[in-house]
Write a protein that holds these residues in place. Sequence first.
Motif, PDB file in Angstrom:
ATOM      1  N   GLY A 183      -6.615  10.240  -1.236  1.00 46.52           N
ATOM      2  CA  GLY A 183      -5.720   9.095  -1.153  1.00 46.52           C
ATOM      3  C   GLY A 183      -5.782   8.431   0.213  1.00 46.52           C
ATOM      4  N   TYR A 243      -9.392   0.638   2.349  1.00 44.80           N
ATOM      5  CA  TYR A 243      -8.723  -0.654   2.159  1.00 44.80           C
ATOM      6  C   TYR A 243      -8.518  -1.366   3.498  1.00 44.80           C
ATOM      7  N   GLU A 298      -3.740   4.934  -8.577  1.00 44.18           N
ATOM      8  CA  GLU A 298      -4.709   5.042  -7.485  1.00 44.18           C
ATOM      9  C   GLU A 298      -5.640   6.236  -7.654  1.00 44.18           C
ATOM     10  N   GLN A 299      -5.187   7.246  -8.389  1.00 41.24           N
ATOM     11  CA  GLN A 299      -6.002   8.435  -8.626  1.00 41.24           C
ATOM     12  C   GLN A 299      -6.791   8.352  -9.938  1.00 41.24           C
ATOM     13  N   ARG A 349       0.851  -1.187   0.000  1.00 45.31           N
ATOM     14  CA  ARG A 349       0.000   0.000   0.000  1.00 45.31           C
ATOM     15  C   ARG A 349       0.888   1.239   0.000  1.00 45.31           C
ATOM     16  N   ASP A 350       0.259   2.409   0.064  1.00 44.44           N
ATOM     17  CA  ASP A 350       0.998   3.674   0.032  1.00 44.44           C
ATOM     18  C   ASP A 350       1.792   3.841   1.332  1.00 44.44           C
ATOM     19  N   ASP A 407       2.191   4.093  -9.232  1.00 47.43           N
ATOM     20  CA  ASP A 407       1.158   3.618  -8.312  1.00 47.43           C
ATOM     21  C   ASP A 407       0.241   4.758  -7.878  1.00 47.43           C
ATOM     22  N   ASN A 443      -8.800   6.350   0.537  1.00 40.59           N
ATOM     23  CA  ASN A 443      -8.614   5.048  -0.110  1.00 40.59           C
ATOM     24  C   ASN A 443      -7.899   4.068   0.820  1.00 40.59           C
ATOM     25  N   GLU A 444      -6.885   4.573   1.549  1.00 39.87           N
ATOM     26  CA  GLU A 444      -6.152   3.705   2.477  1.00 39.87           C
ATOM     27  C   GLU A 444      -7.046   3.259   3.636  1.00 39.87           C
TER      28      GLU A 444
END
Length: 239
Positions: free
Chosen positions: A85, A92, A197-198, A57-58, A193, A88-89
Amino acid sequence: MADSTASKTIVELNVGGVFYTTSLATLTKDADSVLASIFTGRTPVARDAKGKHFIDRDGVLFRYVLDYLRNDSLVLPESFREAEGLRNEATYFKLKGMLEALANQFGVELASKSKEKGSITVGYRGSFAFGRDGLADVKFRKLSRILVCGRVTLCRDVFGETLNESRDPDHGLTDRYTSRFFLKHSFIEQAFDMLHEQGFKLVGSCGSGTAGSAAELKPGVDSEENRWNHYNEFVFIRD
């Protein structure tokens, strides 16, 4: 007794290439989260070459995930530009409390706002580092700098804190384009990445061939390595 043991158990993580050290108690604090599932043994997780738990992941945004779990609150910098962003994390990792905190801080439009259309061009200058045996001992790819070109607001939204604006002289105006941004890191895959993701898609690319130079080399520059200098560009679009 189990909670006491967990609080003393140290866990080393590799999240998208960024290393973290924390406690098992922190990672399992939210029992319904993906992290709790991983570190209570319900979900398997890979390990990197050094034995650290690897989560793809980020890695930069994961610091805010850990801070939230440690403190039960979400504290972000005033100039924070990666709310989407981070959402999104949080989605997840199934951190419902963190999602609620983001919604309260940034408004309900965070989850539903349409993403700005546009294009971003990413380029890099690179070479290959060689060992003493020359071509028989190629060590690794070397990237001197990753360049970012596009609309200022769009570049900031995508790359956030990883964007270096020090060479862009026209500060203050946001509704403009620039070709002077570059990234604070040299990992081209991390840039890809973040674009993926965007919602960006690669639509074109080009690159120079390898070429030697007759110019006198700077001190410390290997002549064999200099032969492999190259430049590549990648065009991404979100529509």
